[in-house]
Design a protein around this motif. Structure first.
Motif, PDB file in Angstrom:
ATOM      1  N   TRP A  72       0.853  -3.996   9.903  1.00  0.00           N
ATOM      2  CA  TRP A  72       1.514  -3.145   8.910  1.00  0.00           C
ATOM      3  C   TRP A  72       2.994  -3.030   9.219  1.00  0.00           C
ATOM      4  CZ3 TRP A  72      -1.337   0.518   5.521  1.00  0.00           C
ATOM      5  CH2 TRP A  72      -2.718   0.318   5.542  1.00  0.00           C
ATOM      6  N   GLN A  95       1.223   5.781   0.100  1.00  0.00           N
ATOM      7  CA  GLN A  95       0.591   7.031   0.510  1.00  0.00           C
ATOM      8  C   GLN A  95       1.479   8.201   0.106  1.00  0.00           C
ATOM      9  OE1 GLN A  95      -0.004   7.562   4.810  1.00  0.00           O
ATOM     10  NE2 GLN A  95      -1.941   8.558   4.366  1.00  0.00           N
ATOM     11  N   TYR A 107       3.970   0.970   2.333  1.00  0.00           N
ATOM     12  CA  TYR A 107       3.753   0.089   3.469  1.00  0.00           C
ATOM     13  C   TYR A 107       3.529  -1.338   2.986  1.00  0.00           C
ATOM     14  CZ  TYR A 107       2.551   4.299   6.230  1.00  0.00           C
ATOM     15  OH  TYR A 107       2.548   5.519   6.873  1.00  0.00           O
ATOM     16  N   LEU A 142      -4.512   6.813   1.021  1.00  0.00           N
ATOM     17  CA  LEU A 142      -3.901   5.496   0.862  1.00  0.00           C
ATOM     18  C   LEU A 142      -4.347   4.834  -0.441  1.00  0.00           C
ATOM     19  CD1 LEU A 142      -4.690   4.574   4.531  1.00  0.00           C
ATOM     20  CD2 LEU A 142      -2.368   4.721   3.631  1.00  0.00           C
ATOM     21  N   ILE A 158       0.876  -1.169   0.000  1.00  0.00           N
ATOM     22  CA  ILE A 158       0.000   0.000   0.000  1.00  0.00           C
ATOM     23  C   ILE A 158       0.911   1.216   0.000  1.00  0.00           C
ATOM     24  CG2 ILE A 158      -1.690   1.282   1.404  1.00  0.00           C
ATOM     25  CD1 ILE A 158      -2.145  -1.773   2.633  1.00  0.00           C
ATOM     26  N   TRP A 168      -4.035   1.066  -2.467  1.00  0.00           N
ATOM     27  CA  TRP A 168      -3.617  -0.334  -2.494  1.00  0.00           C
ATOM     28  C   TRP A 168      -2.903  -0.623  -3.793  1.00  0.00           C
ATOM     29  CZ3 TRP A 168      -5.577  -4.477  -5.584  1.00  0.00           C
ATOM     30  CH2 TRP A 168      -5.180  -5.762  -5.162  1.00  0.00           C
ATOM     31  N   GLU A 188      -1.316  -7.529  -4.027  1.00  0.00           N
ATOM     32  CA  GLU A 188      -1.116  -8.540  -3.000  1.00  0.00           C
ATOM     33  C   GLU A 188      -0.608  -9.839  -3.602  1.00  0.00           C
ATOM     34  OE1 GLU A 188      -4.920  -9.516  -1.179  1.00  0.00           O
ATOM     35  OE2 GLU A 188      -5.444 -10.830  -2.852  1.00  0.00           O
TER      36      GLU A 188
END
Lengths: 115, 107
Positions: free
Chosen positions: A105, A39, A94, A45, A37, A47, A50
């Motif tokens: 996190w 920012q 992150y 934020l 993720i 995504w 994954e």
């Protein structure tokens, strides 16, 4: 106690490749999906994508052409590659564990892209 | 993509107040929603998962409700440590998406 510790280069030039790794300590690695993720400074934020322990990936379409996420189950680590970076990719990145949303996190890594 | 519309974008309140933040999803997401608190320079911290379940270790001042397209986060009695930015997250469909955030400031 699950801990995610991440690392990688914090300063890149435009067109270079961003590379970050996240190590997972404590708890199980298999059975979960692991996300990245980001920012941008002062913003919300986003995504990125994954991977699960079996290596199955899902990416945000907005970044899909430039992103790769990989996993090393022998080390309980997963990694992010973002190619051809530009100033708009400047952000805190992150890593996070997905268990009914993101429960653990990493500490975050500020990646700055210079032109 | 599922759009998460969070309101208000900023909120000024006093210690002891009760506050409510809302997230609306552009399509139904069952209860696949989490709420996060973020303080400057820190990673987000999960407060609520599955729309209404309190994260272990989080004070019961925080509560969540909703299902489908409309969700709320309520802080029952604001404490000084609650002033932060709050985000909702939907994890029903890819790509996962966050609300734009609510900055809660001291009045």
């Amino acid at each position: 106690q699950v801990q995610l510790q991440q690392w990688g280069a914090g300063l890149l030039k435009a067109s270079e490749t961003l590379s970050l790794t996240c190590a997972v300590y404590g708890g199980s690695f298999s059975g979960y999906s692991w996300s990245w993720i980001r920012q941008p400074p002062g913003k919300g934020l986003e995504w990125i994508g994954e991977i699960n322990h079996g290596g199955i990936t899902n990416y945000n379409p907005s970044l899909k052409s430039r992103v790769s996420i990989s996993v090393d189950t022998s080390k309980n680590q997963f990694s992010l590659i973002l190619r051809s970076v530009a100033a708009a990719d400047t952000a805190v990145y992150y890593c996070a564990r997905a268990f009914s949303s993101f429960d653990y996190w990493g500490q975050g890594t500020l990646v700055t892209i210079s032109s | 993509d599922i759009q998460m519309t969070q309101s208000p974008s900023s909120l000024s309140a006093s210690v002891g107040d009760r506050v409510t933040i809302t997230c609306r999803a552009s399509q139904g997401i069952r209860n696949d929603l989490g709420w996060y608190q973020q303080k400057p320079g820190k990673a987000p911290k999960r407060l609520i998962y599955a729309a209404s379940s309190l994260q272990s270790g989080v004070t019961s001042r925080f509560s969540g409700s909703g299902s489908g397209t409309e969700f709320t986060l309520t802080i029952s009695t604001l404490q000084p440590e609650d002033f932060a930015t709050y985000y909702c997250l939907q994890h029903n469909s890819y790509p996962y998406t966050f609300g734009q955030g609510t900055k809660l400031e001291i009045k």
